[in-house]
Scaffold this motif. Structure first.
Motif, short mmCIF file in Angstrom:
data_model
loop_
_atom_site.label_atom_id
_atom_site.label_comp_id
_atom_site.label_asym_id
_atom_site.label_seq_id
_atom_site.Cartn_x
_atom_site.Cartn_y
_atom_site.Cartn_z
N GLY A 39 -25.11 5.29 -50.02
CA GLY A 39 -24.29 4.18 -49.57
C GLY A 39 -22.86 4.28 -50.02
O GLY A 39 -22.47 5.15 -50.80
N GLY A 40 -22.04 3.37 -49.51
CA GLY A 40 -20.64 3.29 -49.86
C GLY A 40 -20.18 1.84 -49.89
O GLY A 40 -20.86 0.93 -49.42
N GLY A 41 -19.02 1.63 -50.50
CA GLY A 41 -18.47 0.28 -50.53
C GLY A 41 -19.27 -0.69 -51.35
O GLY A 41 -19.36 -1.88 -51.00
N ALA B 186 -12.52 7.56 -50.72
CA ALA B 186 -13.76 6.94 -50.27
C ALA B 186 -14.01 7.11 -48.78
O ALA B 186 -15.15 6.96 -48.33
CB ALA B 186 -13.74 5.45 -50.62
N ASP B 187 -12.97 7.43 -48.01
CA ASP B 187 -13.14 7.57 -46.56
C ASP B 187 -13.42 9.00 -46.12
O ASP B 187 -13.36 9.31 -44.94
CB ASP B 187 -11.88 7.06 -45.84
CG ASP B 187 -11.72 5.55 -45.96
OD1 ASP B 187 -12.74 4.87 -46.16
OD2 ASP B 187 -10.58 5.07 -45.88
N ARG B 188 -13.70 9.88 -47.05
CA ARG B 188 -13.88 11.29 -46.73
C ARG B 188 -15.16 11.53 -45.92
O ARG B 188 -16.11 10.73 -45.94
CB ARG B 188 -13.92 12.12 -48.00
CG ARG B 188 -15.18 11.88 -48.85
CD ARG B 188 -15.16 12.71 -50.11
NE ARG B 188 -16.38 12.57 -50.89
CZ ARG B 188 -16.67 13.30 -51.96
NH1 ARG B 188 -15.80 14.20 -52.38
NH2 ARG B 188 -17.80 13.12 -52.61
N PRO C 231 -24.08 2.07 -62.12
CA PRO C 231 -25.14 2.00 -61.11
C PRO C 231 -24.57 2.37 -59.74
O PRO C 231 -23.39 2.10 -59.46
CB PRO C 231 -25.60 0.54 -61.16
CG PRO C 231 -25.22 0.07 -62.51
CD PRO C 231 -23.97 0.80 -62.88
N PRO C 232 -25.37 2.99 -58.88
CA PRO C 232 -24.82 3.50 -57.60
C PRO C 232 -24.20 2.42 -56.72
O PRO C 232 -23.23 2.69 -56.02
CB PRO C 232 -26.03 4.15 -56.94
CG PRO C 232 -27.22 3.60 -57.63
CD PRO C 232 -26.80 3.32 -59.02
N HIS C 233 -24.74 1.19 -56.77
CA HIS C 233 -24.18 0.14 -55.90
C HIS C 233 -22.86 -0.41 -56.42
O HIS C 233 -22.25 -1.26 -55.77
CB HIS C 233 -25.19 -1.00 -55.73
CG HIS C 233 -25.53 -1.72 -56.99
ND1 HIS C 233 -26.63 -1.39 -57.76
CD2 HIS C 233 -24.92 -2.75 -57.63
CE1 HIS C 233 -26.67 -2.19 -58.82
NE2 HIS C 233 -25.64 -3.02 -58.77
N GLU C 234 -22.39 0.07 -57.57
CA GLU C 234 -21.08 -0.32 -58.07
C GLU C 234 -20.03 0.76 -57.79
O GLU C 234 -18.88 0.62 -58.20
CB GLU C 234 -21.14 -0.60 -59.57
CG GLU C 234 -22.00 -1.81 -59.93
CD GLU C 234 -21.98 -2.12 -61.42
OE1 GLU C 234 -21.15 -1.50 -62.13
OE2 GLU C 234 -22.76 -2.96 -61.86
N ALA C 235 -20.43 1.83 -57.07
CA ALA C 235 -19.51 2.92 -56.74
C ALA C 235 -18.96 2.73 -55.33
O ALA C 235 -19.56 2.05 -54.49
CB ALA C 235 -20.22 4.27 -56.85
N ASN C 236 -17.81 3.37 -55.05
CA ASN C 236 -17.26 3.35 -53.70
C ASN C 236 -18.09 4.22 -52.77
O ASN C 236 -18.29 3.89 -51.60
CB ASN C 236 -15.80 3.83 -53.72
CG ASN C 236 -14.90 2.88 -54.48
OD1 ASN C 236 -14.81 1.70 -54.14
ND2 ASN C 236 -14.22 3.39 -55.50
#
Length: 764
Positions: free
Chosen positions: A393-395, A740-742, A345-350
């Motif tokens: 989103g991220g994190g 993830a910081d790209r 699921p997207p909210h489990e991705a960085n």
């Protein structure tokens, strides 16, 4: 006051309808037309050639043996037009009489470089391209096929003055740049109607499948006087396929990207026409499935995972000899996902950008010609509804889910009066009215972003074009009242065409345009920069942006025996006033925000050179090269840490394209194509790097090749095998940010790495 003028024009268009001469139905006249059509060089019978009685809705195509038959035609004097792609158009005066059958046979001469093709974008009505008041380029189905382009974004790149770029590693957001200006400066139309809304513009050019496109007309330079807001850099008019004969087509293509990522594309077309040609139905469908592509092995995509399906139709019913009712409808579903952990699921991705689109769009149009061909009335309506569910989103952020709804509709009427003599030469007077509604509701609950916008634009337009085969003088304008603006905006248009000979076209034009201060497509795309969400919003006092555009062009055609050549040179200049620009990003409640402001101004100027060479239908070459300069009137402060710049971002000084094809035998064909993108200035935001930087990119040459073989069964069935490679030299960006910081927007150059494809297509 404006509403009164708007409704007066609408009433005049409606009042003109009963004033026309009554329709004379030809039932039982027994005035018939028969004949056959041959190739002038080979003597072979030509199938599927268009045969049309000008000024009426009557027509047919030649059958598989090259013969045609039209029966029970109206009596009188007419012009019979015989036309097909790749052949010179023939227009012959004829006289039809009751109870008589007229036999006419035609020999068509090859014309690999089209002079007489019909376009509609130049003046909102059908016009021979050679006699159009402004330059219009055409991308037809042949270009899509030769370049293995499965959607609008891929095929449109093979035109002069146009560059297609991808702006996001996570979701693949693309835009079309004409003469160096951003995508929102280009008006995209579907069958001449502006229903391609701000919401559709985010991912829309990749969602238009090649299977629904008959041709794409490209008019560079300002077009707001014709089509309203945002037609500043140019206009792209997508003409959908119309039923002209009975046939079917099904195909499947498979593409393998560099690391084994697969891209499957299946298409289906079918056309049905009644025996009397009074009704027709064209069905189209396309399905695409592409995996996510990671170019540098960091676990984050550079190309998003993509699944999409399109199904639609276009139909017509001829309600009389001089009238026709047309319909178009299409439905699109699309899912795209980029970032990392695509199976979670997207909210489990960085980092995750996931978007689901559900799009329904359609149009209806009624056309009427008067029997004396002097009057034409069109009444039309179009609408598009978009439902979108998203995650930006991220994190592993649970707050990044959103939902968007958009509804765009257009209604209007257009009247054309052909005058045999107006002051000093024949002229066409065009008047019309449009009303456009655009509703948008966008919600991201977790970030407390709520956008609701409802915009109405009421418009009237008028133009008069004095024209003959040597000269054309066009004066016109459009008055738009946008509900976000206090005062109406007038956009004038001036065009001059001079043909010193049949093979030379000289054109000059001026136009003014504008962009209203509303929510734009890029605002609805939420980027990730350094693992932080970046949003765009409009300043509270944002004013409309105005433009002034000038073009000057020369178009030369020449024939050397069986060789044909065309050379085009065009100069362009556009000045923007109160230009929209983005201020530095600031942090608000944990979210990066950029505000759109009015800048002092900017200009774009350059020269485009295009050439076409063809030897009969055996060999064709087309190439274009553009040199341009794009500058702000004052230094642009784009970052709090990086130096200000004069040069517009993402605007190379040099860019171009070429396509070439050769028919080696009746069955074998080879094709080459390529695009060139020169060095340019690109924003690189802090995240994976410590501070914002304006990077200078290398240049790229993207070369492709295709081989196809046609296996014919009987007379009407053809099976085609094809294979090829795109981006042979793997001219692809090498310095993507990692992790993830790209900065997901730090992306430039060709949209695809080297890839290999093969396909199968059955036509019957």
């Amino acid at each position: 006051m404006f509403r009164k003028i708007f409704f007066v024009v609408a009433l005049l268009c409606a009042a003109a309808f009963p004033a026309f001469a009554e329709i004379s139905e030809p039932d039982g006249t027994d005035a018939n037309l028969v004949g056959h059509i041959l190739d002038k060089n080979t003597g072979e019978h030509l199938p599927f050639i268009s045969v049309v009685l000008q000024g009426t809705m009557l027509g047919t195509t030649s059958d598989a043996s090259g013969h045609f038959y039209l029966k029970n035609l109206p009596e009188g004097e007419f012009i019979l037009e015989i036309s097909a792609i790749g052949y010179k158009t023939i227009a012959r005066p004829i006289t039809l009489k009751k109870g008589r059958t007229l036999e006419l046979n035609f020999h068509l001469e090859e014309e690999a470089i089209a002079l007489g093709g019909v376009v509609v974008t130049a003046s909102r009505s059908e016009t021979l391209r050679q006699l159009a008041p402004t330059l219009v380029n055409v991308v037809d189905a042949k270009v899509f096929s030769q370049t293995n382009s499965v959607n609008l974004a891929q095929g449109i790149a093979f035109q002069p003055g146009i560059r297609v770029e991808t702006n996001c590693q996570n979701c693949g957001f693309q835009q079309i740049r004409i003469n160096g200006l951003d995508g929102p400066y280009t008006q995209i139309l579907i069958d001449s109607r502006p229903v391609f809304s701000a919401l559709a513009g985010v991912y829309g050019i990749e969602q238009i499948p090649a299977s629904m496109v008959e041709r794409v007309e490209v008019m560079r330079g300002g077009g707001s006087a014709l089509f309203g807001s945002s037609a500043i850099a140019g206009t792209i008019n997508i003409i959908t396929k119309e039923p002209v004969r009975n046939f079917g087509e099904v195909g499947h293509g498979m593409t393998v990207l560099g690391n084994g990522t697969m891209d499957h594309n299946t298409s289906l077309n079918a056309s049905f026409v009644t025996d009397d040609n009074k009704a027709g139905l064209f069905l189209f469908g396309q399905s695409r499935d592409r995996g996510g592509y990671d170019a540098n092995g960091d676990g984050f995509t550079e190309l998003a995972e993509l699944q999409g399906q399109t199904l639609g139709l276009r139909s017509y019913v001829k309600t009389g000899v001089y009238s026709k009712l047309s319909f178009e409808y299409h439905h699109m579903n699309e899912y795209r996902r980029g970032g990392d952990s695509l199976g979670r699921p997207p909210h489990e991705a960085n980092i995750a950008e996931q978007i689901r689109h559900n799009i329904n769009a359609g149009s209806v149009k009624f056309d009427y010609f008067s029997p004396n061909t002097k009057h034409r009335l069109s009444v039309f309506g179009s609408a598009q509804h978009i439902a979108r569910e998203s995650y930006y989103g991220g994190g592993q952020d649970l707050n990044a889910y959103g939902s968007t709804r958009g509804m765009t509709w257009v209604g209007g009427a257009q009247y054309i009066y052909k005058m045999d003599d107006c002051l000093f030469m024949p002229a066409d007077l065009t008047v019309g009215t449009e009303i456009i509604g655009d509703y948008l509701n966008d919600t991201m609950w977790g970030y407390n972003r709520y956008t609701e916008q409802e915009v109405f634009t009421e418009s009237i337009f008028a133009q008069n074009e004095w024209k003959n085969r040597r000269w054309s003088f066009l004066i016109g304008g459009r008055l738009d009242k946008n509900s976000l603006l206090r005062n109406p905006i007038f956009s004038p248009r001036l065009n001059v065409r001079f043909n010193p000979s049949e093979k030379v076209n000289l054109r000059a034009s001026y136009s003014s345009g504008y962009r209203a201060p509303q929510v734009f497509d890029e605002d609805l795309h939420v980027a990730n920069v350094g693992g932080t969400v970046l949003m765009i919003r409009n300043s509270a006092d944002l004013r409309e942006e105005r433009s002034h555009s000038f073009t000057l062009s020369g178009d030369l055609y020449h024939q050397f025996g069986d060789w044909q050549a065309n050379l085009l040179l065009e100069g362009f200049y556009t000045h923007l006033v109160d230009v929209f620009e983005l201020g530095p990003a600031v942090v608000e409640n944990g979210v990066l925000v950029q505000e759109r402001l009015n800048g002092p101004g900017a200009w774009v100027a350059g020269v485009t050179l295009e050439t076409k060479v063809a030897y009969r239908d055996w060999f064709q070459l087309q190439a274009g090269l553009t040199w341009q300069q794009s500058r702000y009137d004052e230094l642009y402060e784009w970052s709090e840490t990086a130096p200000a710049v004069w040069e517009m971002f993402r605007t190379p000084d040099w860019y171009g394209y070429f396509t070439a094809s050769a028919q080696l035998t009746e069955a074998w064909q080879v094709a080459l194509n390529g695009t060139y993108t020169g060095s340019m200035l690109v924003q690189h935001m802090a995240g994976a790097i410590p501070e914002d930087v304006a990077e200078v990119t290398p240049d790229f040459f993207d070369l492709g090749a295709k081989v196809s073989y046609d296996l014919k069964f009987w007379e009407t069935m053809n099976l085609q095998f094809n294979l090829g490679v795109q981006n042979i030299f793997n001219a692809y960006q090498q310095d993507f940010d990692e992790g993830a910081d790209r900065d997901s927007g730090y992306m430039y150059g060709p949209s695809l790495p080297r890839n290999f494809y093969l396909g199968l297509r059955l036509m019957f």
